[in-house]
Design a protein around this motif. Structure first.
Motif, PDB file in Angstrom:
ATOM      1  N   MET A 179      26.436  34.415  41.152  1.00 49.77           N
ATOM      2  CA  MET A 179      26.389  32.536  41.986  1.00 49.77           C
ATOM      3  C   MET A 179      26.847  31.965  41.057  1.00 49.77           C
ATOM      4  SD  MET A 179      22.445  33.266  44.245  1.00 49.77           S
ATOM      5  CE  MET A 179      22.923  31.778  44.532  1.00 49.77           C
ATOM      6  N   SER A 180      27.194  31.810  39.596  1.00 46.81           N
ATOM      7  CA  SER A 180      27.685  31.238  38.744  1.00 46.81           C
ATOM      8  C   SER A 180      28.596  32.077  38.548  1.00 46.81           C
ATOM      9  CB  SER A 180      26.553  30.898  38.360  1.00 46.81           C
ATOM     10  OG  SER A 180      26.272  31.647  36.912  1.00 46.81           O
ATOM     11  N   PRO A 181      30.174  32.347  38.920  1.00 48.96           N
ATOM     12  CA  PRO A 181      31.122  32.615  38.615  1.00 48.96           C
ATOM     13  C   PRO A 181      31.463  31.669  37.555  1.00 48.96           C
ATOM     14  CG  PRO A 181      31.808  31.980  40.710  1.00 48.96           C
ATOM     15  CD  PRO A 181      30.000  30.964  40.420  1.00 48.96           C
ATOM     16  N   ASP A 182      32.547  31.301  35.919  1.00 48.67           N
ATOM     17  CA  ASP A 182      33.028  31.082  35.577  1.00 48.67           C
ATOM     18  C   ASP A 182      34.456  30.694  36.101  1.00 48.67           C
ATOM     19  OD1 ASP A 182      34.955  30.081  33.228  1.00 48.67           O
ATOM     20  OD2 ASP A 182      33.861  31.422  31.940  1.00 48.67           O
ATOM     21  N   PRO A 183      34.594  29.151  36.098  1.00 44.24           N
ATOM     22  CA  PRO A 183      35.839  29.617  36.971  1.00 44.24           C
ATOM     23  C   PRO A 183      37.556  29.124  36.170  1.00 44.24           C
ATOM     24  CG  PRO A 183      34.510  27.230  36.175  1.00 44.24           C
ATOM     25  CD  PRO A 183      33.934  28.030  36.184  1.00 44.24           C
ATOM     26  N   LEU A 184      36.981  28.943  34.968  1.00 48.03           N
ATOM     27  CA  LEU A 184      37.963  28.640  33.436  1.00 48.03           C
ATOM     28  C   LEU A 184      38.491  30.543  33.581  1.00 48.03           C
ATOM     29  CD1 LEU A 184      37.101  26.738  30.318  1.00 48.03           C
ATOM     30  CD2 LEU A 184      38.765  26.267  32.500  1.00 48.03           C
ATOM     31  N   ALA A 239      40.256  31.516  37.058  1.00 48.04           N
ATOM     32  CA  ALA A 239      41.794  30.668  37.180  1.00 48.04           C
ATOM     33  C   ALA A 239      42.441  31.118  36.487  1.00 48.04           C
ATOM     34  CB  ALA A 239      41.812  29.748  36.728  1.00 48.04           C
ATOM     35  N   TRP A 240      42.534  31.859  35.363  1.00 44.07           N
ATOM     36  CA  TRP A 240      43.400  32.577  34.660  1.00 44.07           C
ATOM     37  C   TRP A 240      43.588  34.023  35.295  1.00 44.07           C
ATOM     38  CZ3 TRP A 240      41.366  36.984  32.066  1.00 44.07           C
ATOM     39  CH2 TRP A 240      41.897  38.106  31.370  1.00 44.07           C
ATOM     40  N   LEU A 241      42.696  34.137  35.842  1.00 42.84           N
ATOM     41  CA  LEU A 241      43.049  35.506  36.351  1.00 42.84           C
ATOM     42  C   LEU A 241      43.891  35.566  37.516  1.00 42.84           C
ATOM     43  CD1 LEU A 241      39.609  37.607  36.773  1.00 42.84           C
ATOM     44  CD2 LEU A 241      41.581  38.288  35.628  1.00 42.84           C
ATOM     45  N   LEU A 242      43.823  34.287  38.182  1.00 39.91           N
ATOM     46  CA  LEU A 242      44.799  34.341  39.349  1.00 39.91           C
ATOM     47  C   LEU A 242      45.631  32.933  39.459  1.00 39.91           C
ATOM     48  CD1 LEU A 242      42.156  32.901  41.683  1.00 39.91           C
ATOM     49  CD2 LEU A 242      42.570  34.638  42.350  1.00 39.91           C
ATOM     50  N   VAL A 243      46.038  32.653  38.247  1.00 42.47           N
ATOM     51  CA  VAL A 243      47.336  31.860  37.688  1.00 42.47           C
ATOM     52  C   VAL A 243      48.657  33.144  37.488  1.00 42.47           C
ATOM     53  CG1 VAL A 243      48.470  30.226  35.472  1.00 42.47           C
ATOM     54  CG2 VAL A 243      46.769  30.092  36.708  1.00 42.47           C
ATOM     55  N   PRO A 244      48.527  34.247  37.320  1.00 43.91           N
ATOM     56  CA  PRO A 244      50.113  34.756  36.871  1.00 43.91           C
ATOM     57  C   PRO A 244      50.754  35.220  38.418  1.00 43.91           C
ATOM     58  CG  PRO A 244      48.443  35.467  35.565  1.00 43.91           C
ATOM     59  CD  PRO A 244      47.774  34.585  36.627  1.00 43.91           C
ATOM     60  N   TYR A 245      49.869  35.438  39.979  1.00 47.29           N
ATOM     61  CA  TYR A 245      50.020  35.351  40.799  1.00 47.29           C
ATOM     62  C   TYR A 245      50.676  34.276  41.728  1.00 47.29           C
ATOM     63  CZ  TYR A 245      47.322  39.661  40.351  1.00 47.29           C
ATOM     64  OH  TYR A 245      46.835  40.436  39.746  1.00 47.29           O
ATOM     65  N   LEU A 246      50.258  33.231  41.250  1.00 51.70           N
ATOM     66  CA  LEU A 246      50.778  31.923  41.797  1.00 51.70           C
ATOM     67  C   LEU A 246      51.878  31.286  40.966  1.00 51.70           C
ATOM     68  CD1 LEU A 246      50.567  28.900  42.867  1.00 51.70           C
ATOM     69  CD2 LEU A 246      48.628  27.912  41.269  1.00 51.70           C
ATOM     70  N   GLY A 300      50.597  33.326  27.061  1.00 51.62           N
ATOM     71  CA  GLY A 300      50.243  32.663  26.082  1.00 51.62           C
ATOM     72  C   GLY A 300      48.716  32.678  26.209  1.00 51.62           C
ATOM     73  N   ALA A 301      48.139  32.049  27.734  1.00 53.08           N
ATOM     74  CA  ALA A 301      46.546  32.464  27.676  1.00 53.08           C
ATOM     75  C   ALA A 301      46.333  33.411  27.802  1.00 53.08           C
ATOM     76  CB  ALA A 301      46.741  31.736  29.063  1.00 53.08           C
ATOM     77  N   THR A 302      46.838  34.901  28.595  1.00 49.36           N
ATOM     78  CA  THR A 302      46.116  36.035  28.001  1.00 49.36           C
ATOM     79  C   THR A 302      46.168  36.800  26.677  1.00 49.36           C
ATOM     80  OG1 THR A 302      46.694  36.471  30.090  1.00 49.36           O
ATOM     81  CG2 THR A 302      46.599  38.750  28.263  1.00 49.36           C
ATOM     82  N   THR A 303      47.272  35.678  25.702  1.00 51.87           N
ATOM     83  CA  THR A 303      46.611  36.117  24.342  1.00 51.87           C
ATOM     84  C   THR A 303      45.735  35.691  24.163  1.00 51.87           C
ATOM     85  OG1 THR A 303      49.061  36.896  23.944  1.00 51.87           O
ATOM     86  CG2 THR A 303      48.093  35.837  22.145  1.00 51.87           C
ATOM     87  N   LEU A 323      52.949  41.829  36.822  1.00 49.27           N
ATOM     88  CA  LEU A 323      52.582  43.220  36.148  1.00 49.27           C
ATOM     89  C   LEU A 323      51.412  42.774  35.579  1.00 49.27           C
ATOM     90  CD1 LEU A 323      52.428  45.627  36.078  1.00 49.27           C
ATOM     91  CD2 LEU A 323      54.385  45.447  33.897  1.00 49.27           C
ATOM     92  N   LEU A 324      51.809  41.171  34.548  1.00 47.16           N
ATOM     93  CA  LEU A 324      50.750  41.259  33.861  1.00 47.16           C
ATOM     94  C   LEU A 324      49.340  41.001  34.725  1.00 47.16           C
ATOM     95  CD1 LEU A 324      50.078  39.317  30.616  1.00 47.16           C
ATOM     96  CD2 LEU A 324      50.482  37.383  32.572  1.00 47.16           C
ATOM     97  N   GLY A 325      48.898  39.028  35.353  1.00 48.21           N
ATOM     98  CA  GLY A 325      48.588  39.537  36.044  1.00 48.21           C
ATOM     99  C   GLY A 325      47.012  40.726  36.632  1.00 48.21           C
ATOM    100  N   SER A 326      48.068  41.762  37.624  1.00 42.32           N
ATOM    101  CA  SER A 326      47.260  43.437  37.822  1.00 42.32           C
ATOM    102  C   SER A 326      46.986  43.384  36.689  1.00 42.32           C
ATOM    103  CB  SER A 326      48.380  43.550  38.549  1.00 42.32           C
ATOM    104  OG  SER A 326      49.971  44.024  37.867  1.00 42.32           O
ATOM    105  N   LEU A 327      47.481  43.780  35.650  1.00 40.63           N
ATOM    106  CA  LEU A 327      47.508  44.533  34.605  1.00 40.63           C
ATOM    107  C   LEU A 327      45.659  43.669  33.625  1.00 40.63           C
ATOM    108  CD1 LEU A 327      50.105  45.087  32.539  1.00 40.63           C
ATOM    109  CD2 LEU A 327      48.355  46.867  33.356  1.00 40.63           C
TER     110      LEU A 327
END
Length: 490
Positions: free
Chosen positions: A6-11, A14-21, A42-45, A110-114
């Motif tokens: 019930m308390s997900p980490d918003p950052l 966001a990091w998981l979703l941003v590559p798709y956007l 850079g964010a993934t690294t 590919l980056l986001g799905s991996l």
């Protein structure tokens, strides 16, 4: 107390979703594409490196208690860090090759799905992520200019979809028996058909043993940048879930042990026998992924050290004078390119003072004495394999400046962790010089012996990558796993 779901980490979300956007924006606004790729890589690294440095575990549940289950822990951190570095290096090289906005979109997807596949801990979310990875890789392979690129891409998609259909049936059986799609639920079930079906799908995605026979030809025929992605990080999408299952249930590790060792031996034999340089690298990937699966405690470091080195080697492929190893002794290479080949090759072969040496020493320490001795023998074979790749003479100094302008800078980026990792672990590396020199001498001797035999042989190794072989391999490994389980239960 508030449940963690019930308390997900918003950052993290966001990091998981941003590559798709970002992939959508790269098509809509091409002028932003390079900045978006840099931001996401850079964010993934950063996320991968921070996870490894802090050693923290961040569980994450989306869409309620029975929704998507994710976990970012140090084991996943190795793969996330690898993903960010490899995609960044590919971006550096792909810019020179003139990739268009479609290429940047595919790289971001590919980056986001991996990233999603590396964090997910439930079977259905993993299925969705790996299917997106497969479709994206299929479209990237189509960027190749070879005459049979379309067939190779279609074959990759066909085998991948067949394996994941088998996996999906296994996931359904897991839910029918445990009322859950979590990895933990699968690990707690008695060994049987559900586990075997899931393992067949994941072994195919990881490119291991007979399930990975699609890998050598696919990685060899894809464009150099796509080969770097496939061999460096895409195979990790199947390897990490297998390592997680081994962590949850040691019996799964024992079941996979003979398959992993067989993959290491098979890949090594064919890497020693082929005459095409890109196929040598691809068969070596099949061998190294077997080593990755041997021990969950060292699998992350093994996958990272192999992934950055192998991606770097593939990124140099456009600068090779020829793919035929038979002519490499007559083709001089400029010093910067030859140094890149030497660094990547020595690390994969497990020679000090590079990161690959540390990874293999930790792997040997985690295994029984018998398996550790077998790994030393395999290391001699690996040295012989990469002696074949580094036998080109040094080009004249007058060619250095011309070669410098064509140097694959992305490959140099990936060499930095190999050298830096060895420097950080210098105390352990110091003890390995004598062993490395011994392995080098034995590997050179084996290379010379096999070179004479290759010149005398009238035919090469049998082909194993025809479509019936690929489909048959899935069934054979699945049947073998069922027989092994039956023998243990009996």
């Amino acid at each position: 107390m508030t449940p963690s779901w019930m308390s997900p980490d918003p950052l993290l979300i966001a990091w998981l979703l941003v590559p798709y956007l970002a992939a959508f924006l790269a098509v809509l606004l091409p002028s932003l594409s390079h900045g978006l790729v840099l931001l996401c890589c850079g964010a993934t690294t950063w996320v991968g490196a921070e996870t490894l440095l802090t050693g923290t575990t961040k569980p994450l549940h989306l869409l309620g208690e029975y929704g998507v289950a994710l976990s970012l822990e140090p084991l996943a951190g190795w793969f996330v860090l690898l993903n960010g570095l490899v995609c960044l290096a590919v971006w550096i090289e792909a810019r020179r090759q003139g990739w268009d906005r479609t290429g940047w979109m595919l790289l971001l997807v590919l980056l986001g799905s991996l990233n999603t596949s590396f964090l997910t801990t439930d079977l259905i979310s993993l299925y969705v992520a790996l299917e997106v990875v497969g479709i994206t890789a299929f479209l990237l392979i189509l960027k190749g200019n070879s005459a049979n690129a379309s067939w190779i891409a279609l074959r990759y998609l066909l085998i991948g979809n067949t394996a994941m259909a088998i996996y999906l049936i296994g996931a359904g059986l897991v839910y029918a028996q445990a009322s859950s799609f979590r990895f933990a639920a699968l690990a707690q079930l008695p060994p049987g058909a559900p586990l075997v079906l899931v393992l067949v799908g994941l072994l195919t995605k990881a490119g291991v043993f007979l399930n990975g026979l699609w890998l050598p030809r696919t990685h060899a025929e894809a464009p150099a940048e796509v080969s770097a992605l496939l061999s460096g990080v895409v195979v990790g999408g199947g390897a990490l879930p297998l390592l997680r299952l081994e962590q949850l249930n040691s019996a799964i590790g024992e079941l996979l042990l003979p398959i992993a060792m067989a993959s290491a031996v098979l890949g090594l034999i064919y890497a020693l026998g082929v005459t095409d340089a890109k196929r040598l690298l691809a068969w070596s990937t099949l061998a190294q992924m077997g080593l990755v699966l041997l021990a969950p405690a060292t699998g992350g470091l093994m996958a990272f050290s192999h992934g950055v080195a192998k991606s770097g080697l593939f990124l140099t492929a456009r600068q090779w004078p020829s793919r035929s190893l038979d002519t490499w002794r007559q083709r001089a290479l400029p010093a910067p390119l030859l140094l890149t080949l030497l660094l990547g090759s020595c690390s994969i072969a497990g020679l000090a003072p590079l990161l690959g040496y540390t990874a293999k020493k930790q792997l040997e320490s985690a295994m029984t004495p018998g398996i550790a001795a077998a790994l030393v023998v395999l290391s001699v074979g690996s040295v012989a394999v990469y002696c074949r790749l580094c036998r080109a003479p040094l080009a004249a100094a007058s060619d250095l400046q011309a070669a410098h302008t064509a140097l694959p800078w992305g490959a140099w980026l990936l060499m930095l962790p190999l050298v830096g990792g060895g420097a950080l672990l210098l105390a352990e590396v110091k003890r390995g010089w004598l062993v490395s020199l011994l392995l080098l001498g034995l590997g050179l001797g084996l290379d010379q012996l096999l070179e004479r035999r290759r010149q005398q042989a009238s035919h090469g190794l049998p082909s194993l990558d025809r479509l019936p072989d690929l489909v048959g391999g899935l069934g054979l490994v699945g049947a073998g796993l069922l027989l092994s389980i039956g023998a243990e239960l009996g």
